[in-house]
Scaffold this active site. Structure first.
Site, PDB file in Angstrom:
ATOM      1  N   GLU A  68       0.848  -1.181   0.000  1.00  0.00           N
ATOM      2  CA  GLU A  68       0.000   0.000   0.000  1.00  0.00           C
ATOM      3  C   GLU A  68       0.890   1.239   0.000  1.00  0.00           C
ATOM      4  O   GLU A  68       1.932   1.262   0.653  1.00  0.00           O
ATOM      5  CB  GLU A  68      -0.905   0.024   1.249  1.00  0.00           C
ATOM      6  CG  GLU A  68      -1.810  -1.172   1.399  1.00  0.00           C
ATOM      7  CD  GLU A  68      -2.972  -1.192   0.429  1.00  0.00           C
ATOM      8  OE1 GLU A  68      -3.262  -0.149  -0.185  1.00  0.00           O
ATOM      9  OE2 GLU A  68      -3.586  -2.267   0.280  1.00  0.00           O
ATOM     10  N   ASP A  93     -18.795  -9.573  -8.899  1.00  0.00           N
ATOM     11  CA  ASP A  93     -18.765  -8.822  -7.643  1.00  0.00           C
ATOM     12  C   ASP A  93     -18.112  -7.459  -7.838  1.00  0.00           C
ATOM     13  O   ASP A  93     -18.545  -6.455  -7.267  1.00  0.00           O
ATOM     14  CB  ASP A  93     -18.023  -9.638  -6.581  1.00  0.00           C
ATOM     15  CG  ASP A  93     -18.210  -9.098  -5.176  1.00  0.00           C
ATOM     16  OD1 ASP A  93     -19.326  -8.632  -4.842  1.00  0.00           O
ATOM     17  OD2 ASP A  93     -17.252  -9.170  -4.387  1.00  0.00           O
TER      18      ASP A  93
END
Length: 145
Positions: A68, A93
């Protein structure tokens, strides 16, 4: 699966999601390629998760390391990611998330892939500061337009 086979597999799902949910097929295709490394990433192999979607799917998840971008640098974290029975559910999804979440409402029926790529980065889908540019380059390189 080769790169061309991967594109051939995801293409009908991305087109259907564009038609039914208003999410550009080129955006979904580029995200699947980048986020899963053509379906070869550890997450896509272990959990059929093509989009790096965190959380759980019908109570199923796996813990995987991820990088991240935080405070100007990448840090590695262990996170819960959704585990799907197949790539098909991952694609569906993803379209459901983008088409129903207020956070991504600017993507629904967005007619331009460049704008959609900039929106999804601004909306915070990924932490990479070059995410939109990477998506755009992928769309153009592999003719996902």
């Amino acid at each position: 699966m080769t790169n061309n086979e991967f594109i051939s597999y995801i293409k009908p799902f991305c087109i259907a999601d564009h038609k039914n949910k208003g999410i550009l097929a080129s955006l979904s295709g580029a995200q699947a390629i980048i986020e899963s490394n053509w379906g070869r990433s550890g997450l896509s192999q272990r959990a059929c998760n093509l989009f790096g979607m965190k959380g759980s799917y019908h109570g199923q998840s796996v813990i995987m390391p991820t990088k991240e971008w935080e405070n100007g640098r990448y840090v590695t974290k262990a996170c819960y990611f959704r585990k799907y029975p197949s790539f098909k559910e991952s694609l569906e999804d993803h379209a459901r998330l983008l088409s129903t979440s207020a956070r991504y409402s600017n993507l629904v029926n967005c007619p331009d892939y460049r704008t959609a790529c900039k929106f999804i980065q601004k909306d915070g889908y990924a932490t990479s500061p070059t995410y939109a540019d990477t998506l755009i380059k992928t769309i153009e390189k592999y003719h996902l337009i």
